[in-house]
Scaffold this active site. Structure first.
Site, PDB file in Angstrom:
ATOM      1  N   HIS A  67     -25.958   7.620  21.148  1.00 42.00           N
ATOM      2  CA  HIS A  67     -27.149   7.672  20.293  1.00 42.00           C
ATOM      3  C   HIS A  67     -27.093   6.611  19.205  1.00 42.00           C
ATOM      4  O   HIS A  67     -27.810   6.700  18.215  1.00 42.00           O
ATOM      5  CB  HIS A  67     -27.300   9.076  19.698  1.00 42.00           C
ATOM      6  CG  HIS A  67     -27.533  10.093  20.777  1.00 42.00           C
ATOM      7  ND1 HIS A  67     -28.788  10.409  21.237  1.00 42.00           N
ATOM      8  CD2 HIS A  67     -26.656  10.802  21.531  1.00 42.00           C
ATOM      9  CE1 HIS A  67     -28.672  11.295  22.214  1.00 42.00           C
ATOM     10  NE2 HIS A  67     -27.383  11.544  22.417  1.00 42.00           N
ATOM     11  N   GLU A  77       0.837  -1.212   0.000  1.00 41.55           N
ATOM     12  CA  GLU A  77       0.000   0.000   0.000  1.00 41.55           C
ATOM     13  C   GLU A  77       0.868   1.258   0.000  1.00 41.55           C
ATOM     14  O   GLU A  77       0.667   2.187  -0.784  1.00 41.55           O
ATOM     15  CB  GLU A  77      -0.905   0.025   1.245  1.00 41.55           C
ATOM     16  CG  GLU A  77      -1.976  -1.041   1.287  1.00 41.55           C
ATOM     17  CD  GLU A  77      -1.502  -2.342   1.914  1.00 41.55           C
ATOM     18  OE1 GLU A  77      -0.269  -2.597   1.951  1.00 41.55           O
ATOM     19  OE2 GLU A  77      -2.366  -3.127   2.345  1.00 41.55           O
ATOM     20  N   GLU A  95      -3.542  -6.442  17.001  1.00 41.48           N
ATOM     21  CA  GLU A  95      -2.398  -7.006  16.281  1.00 41.48           C
ATOM     22  C   GLU A  95      -1.424  -7.622  17.303  1.00 41.48           C
ATOM     23  O   GLU A  95      -0.714  -8.572  17.011  1.00 41.48           O
ATOM     24  CB  GLU A  95      -1.696  -5.949  15.412  1.00 41.48           C
ATOM     25  CG  GLU A  95      -0.879  -6.575  14.292  1.00 41.48           C
ATOM     26  CD  GLU A  95      -0.317  -5.568  13.295  1.00 41.48           C
ATOM     27  OE1 GLU A  95       0.522  -4.740  13.686  1.00 41.48           O
ATOM     28  OE2 GLU A  95      -0.709  -5.616  12.111  1.00 41.48           O
TER      29      GLU A  95
HETATM   30  O1  F6P Z   1       0.880  -5.710   7.893  1.00 45.49           O
HETATM   31  C1  F6P Z   1       1.042  -5.364   9.218  1.00 45.49           C
HETATM   32  C2  F6P Z   1       2.197  -4.420   9.390  1.00 45.49           C
HETATM   33  O2  F6P Z   1       3.385  -5.119   9.316  1.00 45.49           O
HETATM   34  C3  F6P Z   1       2.078  -3.666  10.687  1.00 45.49           C
HETATM   35  O3  F6P Z   1       2.538  -4.381  11.765  1.00 45.49           O
HETATM   36  C4  F6P Z   1       2.850  -2.442  10.381  1.00 45.49           C
HETATM   37  O4  F6P Z   1       2.590  -1.435  11.311  1.00 45.49           O
HETATM   38  C5  F6P Z   1       2.351  -2.147   8.998  1.00 45.49           C
HETATM   39  O5  F6P Z   1       2.208  -3.414   8.397  1.00 45.49           O
HETATM   40  C6  F6P Z   1       3.201  -1.249   8.169  1.00 45.49           C
HETATM   41  O6  F6P Z   1       4.467  -1.778   7.958  1.00 45.49           O
HETATM   42  P1  F6P Z   1       5.633  -0.881   7.401  1.00 45.49           P
HETATM   43  O7  F6P Z   1       5.889   0.220   8.372  1.00 45.49           O
HETATM   44  O8  F6P Z   1       6.811  -1.793   7.241  1.00 45.49           O
HETATM   45  O9  F6P Z   1       5.191  -0.321   6.067  1.00 45.49           O
END
Ligand code: F6P
Length: 541
Positions: A385, A212, A354
């Site tokens: 509410h 992401e 987590e």
């Molecule tokens: O997918 C879980 C995780 O590893 C979390 O523990 C962590 O905070 C997040 O993804 C983001 O990871 P990174 O900082 O390596 O992008």
């Protein structure tokens, strides 16, 4: 049977629970004038009233015995000492070192990590001060006024929560925005209306590989370059990296001088005091950031040095175990009566779930007891509410954590009095309820009376502090961190790994490949295959 369920303290609690289960908070308060006083403890500016829990002195005695039998104190000391208690990743767990005073000595593999922590904090402070002073210039020479933090999980939730929580203390001349979701809408909306020449991206990722974050970072680079051209220097001026992976950061085009590092002994969900907190520091300034760290440290010291009987995180952690394992309470509601804490429940979800959403012990044996409960919540009074109906009259037992402050940061007429009246009243209503006799005495028609009865006996903690300051926030977060730790120690689980996120990540990569290569044959289950085929068609339209 597990060692936990076989332990004498656990068995004693099981027997004890049978008698406590029948007691009502109404009667416990009526019979005992000192209950509220006895079951209230204070630390680091926080006052925890835990008298509205379904406990007696005996319960607490037995819970503390359980904690001692399970070696909570020894495990705590091992964590603070830098021992590699994250056994599945063979790592130390030292978020407490991030807020330790500069002259502390904390060794990992024989090296004192505190000077490194302080050096990064100093670089962060220099950078934050420069940006706040308008001295950090974008490619056109105009000062940076917008900061966009790109990260997910611990690299997002801490920064967002802290920004919202401490908004009162922020420089309003700077705009901070946060992008986490791989959904392009998140990025598009975050940069909506921003001028690229005044925008600085902070790519926050411990690993610098997270799908992401890297997808959003590349989109951000394209967005910038569409305005600034392909000049490499522009990327340099408009991107900072917070990471442990220098090689990947450089490969992306961010020079080491613009990278702020941290260490493998900082877990993602425990990282907001590390370089990951840079956006917070830019927003509130280095001094206020230091105050926040001092608040964390005050609670750390309390947890490390105070006997369990007066130890707030230990008490909270043990209460969580009490409800999860003896009352089968699957969830905990976190209900901050403070609008600035609106993202606090979301932050706590990662911290608690987590960490303690685990089904095997440190040795890898399947547990035969419930572990981490589900955390959820909304700021008061909004929840009243919507979902409070279920907490008051539903069939599930939901322990609640109420959080409130004595002083309003935005004093307006009666608002704060009403806010505090509500939080106090909710805790009272949940505990005391309303009997059929009372309902009838109020003249309710017979057919309606049962609907108006409040069983009561619904437990809650009331956490109060004078004022929402950076220090109070730090202490509050540390309180929950150590409560989570206490629970994990009792349950004999590793609160510091997160293998459960891996399978979905791996499958997403595979499915993405299959979506983007529509001729590839599919070998999933029939439902998964059908969903992929459906989307292959949908994206062609
Ligand atoms: O997918 C879980 C995780 O590893 C979390 O523990 C962590 O905070 C997040 O993804 C983001 O990871 P990174 O900082 O390596 O992008």
């Amino acid at each position: 049977m597990s060692t936990l369920r076989e332990s004498p303290a656990w068995n004693a609690l099981e027997t004890h629970h049978k008698s406590v289960q029948k007691l009502h908070l109404r009667d416990m308060f009526a019979k005992d004038e000192t209950r509220a006083e006895r079951f209230t403890a204070e630390a680091a500016g926080w006052r925890l009233d835990y008298s509205k829990h379904r406990i007696t002195d005996e319960t607490l005695k037995r819970l503390f015995a359980l904690a001692r039998e399970r070696g909570v104190e020894a495990r705590r000391d091992a964590m603070f000492a830098g021992e590699k208690i994250n056994s599945t990743e063979h790592r130390a767990v030292l978020h407490t070192a991030l807020r330790a005073p500069a002259d502390s000595v904390i060794l990992v593999d024989g090296v004192n990590v505190v000077p490194e922590v302080q050096a990064v904090l100093k670089r962060m402070a220099d950078c934050a001060t420069k940006i706040r002073a308008g001295e950090w210039k974008g490619y056109s020479g105009r000062p940076i006024r917008n900061i966009v933090n790109i990260g997910i999980g611990g690299s997002d939730l801490g920064p967002v929560m802290a920004y919202e929580a401490l908004r009162h203390y922020t420089d309003r001349g700077l705009q901070l925005r946060f992008v986490s979701n791989v959904d392009g809408t998140d990025f598009a909306e975050a940069v909506h209306g921003l001028r690229p020449e005044e925008t600085l991206f902070i790519v926050a990722s411990k690993t610098f590989t997270t799908l992401e974050t890297m997808t959003n970072a590349h989109t951000a680079r394209d967005w910038l370059q569409a305005a600034a051209g392909k000049d490499k220097k522009a990327v340099g001026r408009h991107f900072l990296a917070l990471s442990t992976n220098e090689e990947a950061v450089n490969e992306f085009g961010i020079p080491s001088a613009q990278m702020f590092g941290f260490w493998d002994w900082v877990g993602g969900r425990y990282s907001m005091d590390s370089a990951i907190g840079l956006s917070t520091m830019i927003a509130i300034g280095a001094e206020a950031f230091g105050e926040m760290l001092a608040g964390f440290h005050a609670m750390d010291t309390h947890f490390r040095t105070t006997p369990l009987e007066r130890n707030l995180p230990a008490i909270m952690g043990l209460l969580s175990v009490w409800y999860a394992d003896f009352f089968d309470a699957a969830t905990v509601a976190v209900l901050p009566y403070e609008q600035y804490l609106k993202r606090f429940p979301a932050y706590l979800q990662q911290l608690t779930m987590e960490s303690n959403g685990k089904h095997v012990t440190l040795e890898g044996k399947t547990v035969d007891y419930a572990t981490g409960p589900i955390f959820w919540g909304e700021p008061g009074t909004n929840g009243q509410h919507s979902f409070y109906q279920l907490i008051h009259q539903g069939t599930h037992l939901i322990p609640c954590d109420f959080v409130a402050f004595g002083e309003a940061l935005n004093p307006l007429g009666r608002h704060h009095d009403l806010l505090l009246a509500n939080v106090i009243a909710q805790a009272e209503a949940l505990a005391m309820g309303k009997t059929l006799k009372q309902v009838k005495a109020e003249g309710a028609p017979a057919a309606l009376a049962p609907h108006k009865v409040f069983e009561g006996n619904r437990p809650s903690s009331l956490l109060l502090a004078e004022r929402l300051t950076p220090a109070a926030l730090g202490a509050l977060i540390a309180l929950y961190e150590h409560s989570v730790f206490t629970q994990a120690a009792i349950w004999d689980i590793n609160a510091f790994d997160q293998w459960g996120v891996e399978l979905g990540k791996q499958l997403a990569v595979r499915v993405a490949g299959e979506i983007e290569a529509p001729r590839k044959s599919l070998a999933h289950d029939a439902s998964t295959n059908a969903a992929i085929r459906w989307y292959r068609k949908a994206r062609r339209k």
